[in-house]
Design an enzyme around this catalytic site. Structure first.
Site, short mmCIF file in Angstrom:
data_model
loop_
_atom_site.label_atom_id
_atom_site.label_comp_id
_atom_site.label_asym_id
_atom_site.label_seq_id
_atom_site.Cartn_x
_atom_site.Cartn_y
_atom_site.Cartn_z
N ALA A 17 -4.85 7.61 -3.95
CA ALA A 17 -3.49 7.20 -4.29
C ALA A 17 -3.56 5.71 -4.64
O ALA A 17 -3.39 4.84 -3.78
CB ALA A 17 -2.55 7.44 -3.12
N SER A 69 0.84 -1.20 0.00
CA SER A 69 0.00 0.00 0.00
C SER A 69 0.87 1.25 0.00
O SER A 69 2.05 1.18 -0.36
CB SER A 69 -0.94 -0.03 1.21
OG SER A 69 -1.93 0.97 1.10
N ASN A 70 0.33 2.38 0.39
CA ASN A 70 1.11 3.63 0.43
C ASN A 70 0.62 4.48 1.60
O ASN A 70 -0.31 4.10 2.31
CB ASN A 70 1.00 4.36 -0.90
CG ASN A 70 -0.44 4.72 -1.23
OD1 ASN A 70 -1.08 5.49 -0.54
ND2 ASN A 70 -0.96 4.11 -2.29
N HIS A 71 1.22 5.65 1.78
CA HIS A 71 0.98 6.48 2.97
C HIS A 71 -0.21 7.42 2.85
O HIS A 71 -0.38 8.31 3.68
CB HIS A 71 2.22 7.30 3.30
CG HIS A 71 3.35 6.48 3.83
ND1 HIS A 71 3.26 5.79 5.01
CD2 HIS A 71 4.59 6.21 3.32
CE1 HIS A 71 4.40 5.16 5.23
NE2 HIS A 71 5.21 5.38 4.22
N SER A 72 -1.04 7.29 1.82
CA SER A 72 -2.18 8.20 1.69
C SER A 72 -3.08 8.10 2.93
O SER A 72 -3.46 7.01 3.35
CB SER A 72 -3.00 7.84 0.45
OG SER A 72 -4.21 8.57 0.44
#
Ligand code: CTP
Ligand code: CA
Length: 225
Positions: A100, A33-36
């Site tokens: 994101a 995943s990502n930091h959004s």
């Protein structure tokens, strides 16, 4: 269609907004995943509701309460977000892609928890490209007014304008996430919004204030389209 008023300029309009990260499963217990944080997308949804729009918020996993008065469609993966977006977008007036989205997912998700292989110190995962949600929305025959985001760490204007053209967007909101205190996870943001011929600077402010100004720019361009 309901009649717009000065306080509720978006009355009668249906907005579909994507927000947050997506999660791409590796196995039953792991994901990429990502930091959004989802804060910007949720702020846009809240401000669009306040301005009178009917809002569908397609959200990846976030730690935020859904804004009062909007329809929340909770998804995990990019493919789920893609499906929800393509179902809702044909009936929407405005589509705002704030999510994101993970660019890649696992080529094959393991059905059981992956185990370490003794003696093997490297692991290679094969990824395949996810569908481009906002580009596919912009390709619809009955396409809504389509707005994208571009979070960049360098050459912001050039990359943003390239995405505007390549994805067939009506507007793109660009931010420089290399600058401390704006963008991912922050409560503040600063954006430059590009249309094919113009640029509008929204200076650093709370995400709700920036969202309100962004909505005004979107509404003005939508009315003229
Ligand atoms: N986007 C999308 N679906 C994807 C990837 C991106 O809808 N699979 C949308 C984002 O929500 C955003 C815009 O496209 O509105 C730009 O996202 P960004 O990650 O900046 O662009 P990419 O095309 O993925 O290019 P790159 O990550 O290589 O810069
Ligand atoms: Ca991307």
């Amino acid at each position: 269609r309901l009649c717009a008023t000065q306080e509720q300029p978006l009355l009668g309009q249906h907005w579909v907004i994507t927000a947050g990260p997506t999660r791409e499963a590796i196995d039953p217990v792991r994901y990429i995943s990502n930091h959004s944080s989802g804060k910007m997308g949720y702020a846009i949804a809240a401000q669009a509701v306040a301005a009178g729009a009917s809002v569908s918020l397609i959200s990846g996993p976030v730690n935020l309460a859904p804004p009062q008065g909007c329809e929340l469609i909770a998804v995990e993966s990019a493919q789920q977000m893609h499906q929800a977006a393509l179902t809702l977008a044909p009936k929407a007036n405005v589509f705002v892609a704030c999510a994101a989205v993970a660019d890649y997912r696992l080529a094959k998700v393991a059905d059981q928890k992956m185990k370490k292989t003794p003696g093997q110190d490297e692991l290679t995962l094969t990824l395949v490209k996810n569908p481009d949600i906002v580009a596919d929305v912009a390709k619809l025959a009955d396409k809504p007014f389509t707005v994208g985001f571009a979070a960049e760490t360098q050459d912001v204007e050039q990359y943003a304008k390239d995405k505007l053209a390549r994805k067939g967007l009506d507007l793109i909101a660009a931010n420089n996430v290399a600058i401390e205190g704006q963008g991912f996870n922050s409560d503040q943001n600063a954006l430059t919004v590009y249309s094919a011929n113009n640029a509008f600077d929204l200076p650093l402010g709370n995400k709700s204030a920036v969202a309100k100004q962004l909505i005004e720019i979107i509404a003005r361009h939508f009315d003229e389209s």
